[in-house]
Design a protein around this motif. Structure first.
Motif, PDB file in Angstrom:
ATOM      1  N   UNK A 191      22.601  39.043  42.521  1.00  0.00           N
ATOM      2  CA  UNK A 191      23.239  38.974  41.205  1.00  0.00           C
ATOM      3  C   UNK A 191      24.435  39.912  41.093  1.00  0.00           C
ATOM      4  N   UNK A 192      24.239  41.163  41.505  1.00  0.00           N
ATOM      5  CA  UNK A 192      25.332  42.128  41.358  1.00  0.00           C
ATOM      6  C   UNK A 192      26.510  41.793  42.269  1.00  0.00           C
ATOM      7  N   UNK A 193      26.255  41.081  43.361  1.00  0.00           N
ATOM      8  CA  UNK A 193      27.351  40.647  44.223  1.00  0.00           C
ATOM      9  C   UNK A 193      28.174  39.558  43.536  1.00  0.00           C
ATOM     10  N   UNK A 194      27.514  38.717  42.779  1.00  0.00           N
ATOM     11  CA  UNK A 194      28.215  37.691  42.007  1.00  0.00           C
ATOM     12  C   UNK A 194      29.082  38.349  40.921  1.00  0.00           C
ATOM     13  N   UNK A 195      28.543  39.398  40.328  1.00  0.00           N
ATOM     14  CA  UNK A 195      29.303  40.147  39.326  1.00  0.00           C
ATOM     15  C   UNK A 195      30.555  40.751  39.958  1.00  0.00           C
ATOM     16  N   UNK A 196      30.379  41.352  41.136  1.00  0.00           N
ATOM     17  CA  UNK A 196      31.506  41.968  41.832  1.00  0.00           C
ATOM     18  C   UNK A 196      32.578  40.936  42.181  1.00  0.00           C
ATOM     19  N   UNK A 197      32.149  39.767  42.622  1.00  0.00           N
ATOM     20  CA  UNK A 197      33.096  38.709  42.975  1.00  0.00           C
ATOM     21  C   UNK A 197      33.862  38.243  41.740  1.00  0.00           C
ATOM     22  N   UNK A 198      33.161  38.117  40.626  1.00  0.00           N
ATOM     23  CA  UNK A 198      33.805  37.701  39.379  1.00  0.00           C
ATOM     24  C   UNK A 198      34.799  38.759  38.906  1.00  0.00           C
ATOM     25  N   UNK A 199      34.445  40.026  39.097  1.00  0.00           N
ATOM     26  CA  UNK A 199      35.315  41.145  38.745  1.00  0.00           C
ATOM     27  C   UNK A 199      36.642  41.041  39.497  1.00  0.00           C
ATOM     28  N   UNK A 200      36.568  40.759  40.789  1.00  0.00           N
ATOM     29  CA  UNK A 200      37.778  40.656  41.603  1.00  0.00           C
ATOM     30  C   UNK A 200      38.621  39.444  41.204  1.00  0.00           C
ATOM     31  N   UNK A 201      37.974  38.355  40.846  1.00  0.00           N
ATOM     32  CA  UNK A 201      38.698  37.165  40.374  1.00  0.00           C
ATOM     33  C   UNK A 201      39.462  37.486  39.088  1.00  0.00           C
ATOM     34  N   UNK A 202      38.807  38.204  38.183  1.00  0.00           N
ATOM     35  CA  UNK A 202      39.430  38.556  36.907  1.00  0.00           C
ATOM     36  C   UNK A 202      40.591  39.531  37.084  1.00  0.00           C
ATOM     37  N   UNK A 203      40.491  40.419  38.068  1.00  0.00           N
ATOM     38  CA  UNK A 203      41.614  41.324  38.350  1.00  0.00           C
ATOM     39  C   UNK A 203      42.828  40.514  38.811  1.00  0.00           C
ATOM     40  N   UNK A 204      42.589  39.552  39.673  1.00  0.00           N
ATOM     41  CA  UNK A 204      43.691  38.707  40.164  1.00  0.00           C
ATOM     42  C   UNK A 204      44.340  37.951  39.009  1.00  0.00           C
ATOM     43  N   UNK A 205      43.527  37.435  38.092  1.00  0.00           N
ATOM     44  CA  UNK A 205      44.066  36.710  36.944  1.00  0.00           C
ATOM     45  C   UNK A 205      44.858  37.645  36.041  1.00  0.00           C
ATOM     46  N   UNK A 206      44.361  38.866  35.872  1.00  0.00           N
ATOM     47  CA  UNK A 206      45.067  39.870  35.073  1.00  0.00           C
ATOM     48  C   UNK A 206      46.454  40.144  35.663  1.00  0.00           C
TER      49      UNK A 206
END
Length: 589
Positions: free
Chosen positions: A22-37
């Motif tokens: 679960x926390x790995x999925x969170x980390x992956x989503x975090x990185x996706x959101x940084x790229x979008x930012x």
């Protein structure tokens, strides 16, 4: 049989592939959101470069800032220094260690170029600031890849994001000019909802559904109530934010996800900001090996009321800190020990001051123990000596016995005196006002009290300096720093007060006329107000803020941190604000 064995082998081989946690999925989503930012900020840069009309630029800025809200929760949690560079206040900061003043940077700096009106003559400056922001986002993206999340830290960070939304989000702290706080709070809830979906199979169905329902209710409410000044913060906190942080806590507990083991001001097990035991008083103690105990409190109270600590045995701490008026003395300036002169500044309340990281109006000491020493040894105030006090106390059999109870391993010494006094002052921090009871659903507010709170946390902008729930300048949700502000306070002759405040210690220009933001708990008991006691009533205080502080009065205060724009509070709103502030008075035990 052979076919069955092959199938079994194939299944076993597939099962050995580690599923993404679960926390790995969170980390992956975090990185996706940084790229979008980064994409949103780059688009903002392109619009500024192309001289697009200001409305498009403003819209894109708000979109980019909202995009940051998707990554803020983990950025603040793991990389607070980077978070400050990306979205910190648009004010310079003084580095105490090397004596340097650092310029502000990030979204809030850029915001001031676009709102309320964008002047294209500042294009070059804006592009420079966007370049700095891009560099910090690249820095974030790089260090995010080294981040090692755990389920415990995910839930801890999510609850802190709710607390940050309450204290710094919907109050307008990080959108001070655009006032886009309410739509951004919606993004925060949507981000929580997204990250919680990664735990759907971990949480029990009932808990997950309840949490999802609250998040849905919250996003719908925020979508339909977007006006900053009219937003009902009392309703939102009590009916959405508080239940949300509780449910995050309960989901974590029921899923047997451990709580982060860390001693900090706001406990890792706090279900809401307003829990009776939400704050750990010992986390503010600079001497963790010397914890507050009932024995120390009793000894400290006795010392507090005993003139034995003064130079001529005529004055005690209680002489200037009266318990019936929240441990103040009700004077503009306290009369000195010799009765001939006045102490430079107003006597502050001691109630609830333990939840701070700096003491005195000029923030000259960091620990309560040192605060006691500074008063005792001050020639004007008590003109005492800890060395002499130790000798006097050692001759008193009752004190010898009480010190033995409080400090079994030590004889009477200077640190023991300081620590006992500090322990007593810490015991004066007990949040049991009507405001606390209201936020805990124990009592109801009157119409004016509720309206007053909404003004305090909204239109009147009080909560952007007197942070909820402590109402002092200790910055939430980490509560690691106590701020000072420059207000442009007048003297009794209606000129800018000559007291230079923190500047006298640091000699830093940004601290000229700077004073610590005090608690406004028990404020109806602590008149007169301000460091010099210039205002006799709360009405006068509100009128000063309503006009825009010193600049609003016509003073030259180039470094004023208080917004100079008038608040435009009506007479009714001023009365409602006072009605709320009176609910901050602690109940007498």
């Amino acid at each position: 049989m052979k076919k069955i064995i092959v199938l079994f082998f194939s299944f076993a081989l597939f099962s050995c592939q580690p599923a993404e946690e679960n926390h790995q999925k969170v980390a992956a989503n975090f990185e996706i959101n940084i790229k979008q930012l980064k994409v949103e900020v780059e688009h903002l840069k392109e619009l500024v470069q192309s001289d697009t009309n200001s409305q498009k630029i403003k819209f894109q800025f708000l979109k980019a800032h909202s995009s940051y809200k998707k990554v803020e929760w983990l950025t603040e949690y793991y990389f607070p220094a980077v978070a400050k560079s990306i979205n910190g206040p648009a004010l310079p900061e003084f580095e105490e260690n090397d004596g340097k003043t650092l310029p502000p940077e990030g979204f809030q700096v850029i915001e001031e170029y676009f709102f309320p009106k964008y002047n294209q003559s500042t294009k070059a400056e804006v592009l420079t600031e966007i370049g700095i922001l891009n560099a910090n986002l690249n820095r974030l993206e790089k260090i995010a890849q080294t981040n090692e999340l755990t389920d415990a830290s995910v839930f801890d960070a999510l609850r802190l994001s709710v607390f940050r939304m309450i204290t710094l989000g919907i109050t307008g702290f990080d959108s001070p000019v655009a006032l886009h706080s309410i739509p951004e709070a919606k993004v925060v809830l949507e981000s929580i909802a997204k990250n919680i979906t990664f735990y759907e199979n971990t949480l029990d169905a009932k808990s997950f559904q309840a949490l999802s329902a609250t998040l849905s209710q919250g996003t719908k409410y925020l979508a339909t109530h977007t006006n900053f000044n009219a937003f009902d913060r009392a309703y939102f906190i009590k009916n959405i934010a508080n239940p949300l942080s509780k449910q995050l806590y309960q989901c974590q507990k029921r899923a047997s996800i451990p709580f982060v083991k860390e001693t900090r001001a706001l406990k890792t097990t706090a279900q809401t900001l307003f829990d009776k035991e939400a704050f750990d008083i010992e986390a503010f103690n600079g001497f963790p090996d010397y914890k507050t105990t009932p024995e120390k409190i009793a000894l400290g109270k006795k010392l507090f009321n005993d003139p034995i600590l003064s130079g001529n045995n005529s004055r005690s701490c209680a002489s200037c800190h009266h318990s019936d008026i929240a441990f103040t003395d009700g004077l503009e300036q306290t009369i000195s020990l010799d009765g001939k002169t006045k102490v430079k500044r107003n006597t502050p309340t001691l109630m609830n001051i333990a939840f701070q990281r700096a003491f005195f109006y000029d923030s000259k000491v960091s620990y309560l123990e040192d605060q006691a020493v500074a008063v005792i040894t001050n020639e004007i105030e008590m003109h005492g000596s800890l060395e002499k006090s130790v000798k006097a106390l050692q001759k008193d059999k009752k004190y010898v016995a009480e010190f033995k109870k409080a400090f079994p391993k030590n004889e009477i010494n200077e640190f023991g005196i300081k620590n006992a006094l500090a322990s007593y002052v810490r015991s004066l921090s007990d949040y049991n006002s009507k405001f606390d009871a209201y936020m805990r659903d124990e009592v109801e507010y009157s119409t004016d009290e509720k309206a007053g709170f909404n003004l305090f946390a909204g239109k009147a902008k009080c909560a952007t300096c007197h942070f909820i729930p402590l109402t002092n300048g200790t910055v939430p949700p980490n509560f690691m720093k106590t701020e000072s502000e420059i207000l442009g306070v007048p003297n009794r002759h209606n000129y800018l007060d000559a007291d230079l405040g923190k500047y006298e210690l640091t000699q830093a220009e940004i601290h000229r006329n700077s004073f610590k933001t005090p608690t406004i708990r028990n404020i109806e008991l602590t008149a007169p107000y301000m460091h010099n006691g210039v205002f006799k009533t709360l009405e006068e205080v509100i009128d000063f803020y309503n006009k825009g502080g010193g600049i609003g009065l016509g003073f030259k205060v180039p470094n004023q941190t208080l917004p100079e724009d008038e608040l435009l509070l009506s007479d009714k709103e001023k009365k409602q604000l006072i009605a709320f502030m009176k609910t901050l008075t602690d109940k007498r035990n």
